[in-house]
Write an enzyme that holds these catalytic residues in place. Structure first.
Site, PDB file in Angstrom:
ATOM      1  N   GLN A 168     -40.247   0.390  41.216  1.00  0.00           N
ATOM      2  CA  GLN A 168     -39.063   0.144  40.390  1.00  0.00           C
ATOM      3  C   GLN A 168     -39.068   1.060  39.166  1.00  0.00           C
ATOM      4  O   GLN A 168     -38.044   1.663  38.803  1.00  0.00           O
ATOM      5  CB  GLN A 168     -39.068  -1.324  39.964  1.00  0.00           C
ATOM      6  N   HIS A 192     -44.498 -10.631  30.595  1.00  0.00           N
ATOM      7  CA  HIS A 192     -43.284 -10.355  29.821  1.00  0.00           C
ATOM      8  C   HIS A 192     -43.612 -10.293  28.324  1.00  0.00           C
ATOM      9  O   HIS A 192     -43.121  -9.430  27.594  1.00  0.00           O
ATOM     10  CB  HIS A 192     -42.235 -11.447  30.039  1.00  0.00           C
ATOM     11  N   MET A 212     -35.911 -11.265  34.439  1.00  0.00           N
ATOM     12  CA  MET A 212     -35.185 -12.290  35.197  1.00  0.00           C
ATOM     13  C   MET A 212     -35.647 -13.682  34.785  1.00  0.00           C
ATOM     14  O   MET A 212     -35.454 -14.658  35.523  1.00  0.00           O
ATOM     15  CB  MET A 212     -35.391 -12.072  36.696  1.00  0.00           C
ATOM     16  N   GLY A 213     -36.276 -13.784  33.620  1.00  0.00           N
ATOM     17  CA  GLY A 213     -36.675 -15.105  33.113  1.00  0.00           C
ATOM     18  C   GLY A 213     -37.943 -15.613  33.783  1.00  0.00           C
ATOM     19  O   GLY A 213     -38.692 -14.832  34.364  1.00  0.00           O
ATOM     20  N   ALA A 214     -38.150 -16.952  33.688  1.00  0.00           N
ATOM     21  CA  ALA A 214     -39.434 -17.558  34.095  1.00  0.00           C
ATOM     22  C   ALA A 214     -40.544 -16.759  33.414  1.00  0.00           C
ATOM     23  O   ALA A 214     -41.485 -16.280  34.055  1.00  0.00           O
ATOM     24  CB  ALA A 214     -39.608 -17.589  35.612  1.00  0.00           C
ATOM     25  N   LEU A 215     -40.390 -16.619  32.116  1.00  0.00           N
ATOM     26  CA  LEU A 215     -41.221 -15.688  31.349  1.00  0.00           C
ATOM     27  C   LEU A 215     -42.689 -16.117  31.313  1.00  0.00           C
ATOM     28  O   LEU A 215     -43.006 -17.311  31.303  1.00  0.00           O
ATOM     29  CB  LEU A 215     -40.685 -15.564  29.918  1.00  0.00           C
ATOM     30  N   ARG A 265     -43.509 -15.510  40.579  1.00  0.00           N
ATOM     31  CA  ARG A 265     -43.627 -16.103  41.915  1.00  0.00           C
ATOM     32  C   ARG A 265     -44.927 -16.870  42.119  1.00  0.00           C
ATOM     33  O   ARG A 265     -45.034 -17.650  43.068  1.00  0.00           O
ATOM     34  CB  ARG A 265     -43.567 -15.022  42.984  1.00  0.00           C
TER      35      ARG A 265
HETATM   36  P1  AMP Z   1     -39.030  -9.577  36.126  1.00  0.00           P
HETATM   37  O1  AMP Z   1     -38.655 -10.671  35.200  1.00  0.00           O
HETATM   38  O2  AMP Z   1     -39.982  -9.982  37.203  1.00  0.00           O
HETATM   39  O3  AMP Z   1     -37.846  -8.795  36.618  1.00  0.00           O
HETATM   40  O4  AMP Z   1     -39.878  -8.550  35.263  1.00  0.00           O
HETATM   41  C1  AMP Z   1     -39.395  -8.028  34.055  1.00  0.00           C
HETATM   42  C2  AMP Z   1     -40.327  -6.969  33.569  1.00  0.00           C
HETATM   43  O5  AMP Z   1     -41.636  -7.531  33.370  1.00  0.00           O
HETATM   44  C3  AMP Z   1     -40.503  -5.817  34.569  1.00  0.00           C
HETATM   45  O6  AMP Z   1     -40.524  -4.590  33.856  1.00  0.00           O
HETATM   46  C4  AMP Z   1     -41.847  -6.117  35.194  1.00  0.00           C
HETATM   47  O7  AMP Z   1     -42.501  -4.961  35.692  1.00  0.00           O
HETATM   48  C5  AMP Z   1     -42.593  -6.728  34.017  1.00  0.00           C
HETATM   49  N1  AMP Z   1     -43.724  -7.538  34.480  1.00  0.00           N
HETATM   50  C6  AMP Z   1     -43.723  -8.523  35.402  1.00  0.00           C
HETATM   51  N2  AMP Z   1     -44.956  -9.008  35.584  1.00  0.00           N
HETATM   52  C7  AMP Z   1     -45.774  -8.303  34.752  1.00  0.00           C
HETATM   53  C8  AMP Z   1     -47.188  -8.325  34.480  1.00  0.00           C
HETATM   54  N3  AMP Z   1     -48.007  -9.164  35.096  1.00  0.00           N
HETATM   55  N4  AMP Z   1     -47.670  -7.450  33.576  1.00  0.00           N
HETATM   56  C9  AMP Z   1     -46.853  -6.574  32.935  1.00  0.00           C
HETATM   57  N5  AMP Z   1     -45.513  -6.504  33.149  1.00  0.00           N
HETATM   58  C10 AMP Z   1     -44.987  -7.361  34.047  1.00  0.00           C
END
Ligand code: AMP
Length: 269
Positions: A142, A27, A20-23, A176
């Site tokens: 998830q 990510h 969902m971005g805000a990489l 977040r």
């Molecule tokens: P999101 O952009 O939050 O929907 O996350 C996209 C993907 O990145 C999902 O598969 C998350 O589980 C993964 N993700 C988010 N935060 C982390 C993190 N700190 N370490 C590893 N994977 C992450």
């Protein structure tokens, strides 16, 4: 790296990382893992309205497009896909509902959230047709739902999981976290402290009480749940042997934080 808006411009048989971005570095670790497995790495950035229960959370979700492009490019993404709402959700698209696993823990607190997640992931898979898809352990519930989705739809996609990337003090990196003020950021260490205490406890009972005690000791932290569960179906664990996980969620300064950790000691009682 190619930046595309239509899925017709993507490479077939890629390794796919939906976001969902805000990489951030979490990510990036997924992109790097994808690149090790495939010549073509497709990352999508789509802030999925269906998985937010209220409009305000959706509006507040951080958006950092320029930084996202840089981070994706430097971490091995070959195709960055920024889909339009219309491509993901054409008129009359079928909404999916998550199984019972989608109604407990995260699903209990965020009604409809996992219905939105499985709907968007099914649609993204349909458009991208990847051979591999990578998800983070950070969102463990998830991950289990996506594994179920792939099995239910009989998709030929290998799901790979990536370990949670953490800040130096243990806080799981999350889009977040930028919304935490300085005090809340400091207090946010409580999640990792609680999980770590549970993971090394000698038996289930002491793991449960360590988890609860640490979680409740932090002023300002509103605990939602803290539990030891079976990784497969999130039923409450009867012991701490294989495939058990400590999970935790709560709010700090209005920001919802979640985390989880594998149980390490493997005690039967
Ligand atoms: P999101 O952009 O939050 O929907 O996350 C996209 C993907 O990145 C999902 O598969 C998350 O589980 C993964 N993700 C988010 N935060 C982390 C993190 N700190 N370490 C590893 N994977 C992450």
């Amino acid at each position: 790296m190619k930046i595309v808006t239509s899925s017709t411009e993507l490479a077939d048989g890629c390794a796919f990382v939906p976001t969902m971005g805000a990489l951030h570095q979490g990510h990036a670790s997924l992109f790097e893992l994808a690149r090790k497995r495939s010549e073509f790495v497709v990352a999508s950035i789509f802030v999925n309205p269906l998985q937010f229960e209220d409009q305000e959370e959706l509006t507040k979700y951080p958006r950092t497009p320029e930084r996202d492009i840089e981070l994706a490019e430097s971490s091995g993404v070959t195709h960055l896909w920024l889909p339009t709402y219309e491509e993901i959700y054409p008129a009359g698209f079928p909404k999916r509902s998550a199984s019972n696993l989608g109604k407990i823990f995260e699903g209990a607190s965020r009604s409809g959230h996992f219905d939105g997640v499985v709907t968007v992931v099914a649609r993204l898979f349909e458009l991208v047709r990847p051979k591999i898809a990578i998800f983070g352990e950070k969102d463990f519930q998830q991950l289990s739902l996506i594994r179920n989705l792939v099995a239910d739809l009989n998709l030929d996609i290998e799901i790979i999981t990536a370990p949670t990337v953490r800040e130096a003090d243990g806080l799981a990196i999350s889009s977040r976290n930028v919304r935490l003020n300085a005090i809340a950021r400091e207090d946010a260490r409580v999640l990792y402290r609680a999980l770590s205490a549970a993971a090394v406890a000698p038996d289930l009972k002491s793991a449960q009480s360590a988890l609860q005690e640490v979680a409740k000791s932090q002023s300002g932290f509103t605990l939602d749940y803290a539990e030891i569960v079976d990784e497969k179906d999130f039923s409450k664990a009867a012991d701490t042997t294989q495939n058990k996980r400590a999970i935790i969620a709560g709010w700090l300064n209005g920001v919802r934080l979640i985390d989880n950790m594998e149980m390490k000691l493997g005690a039967t009682q």
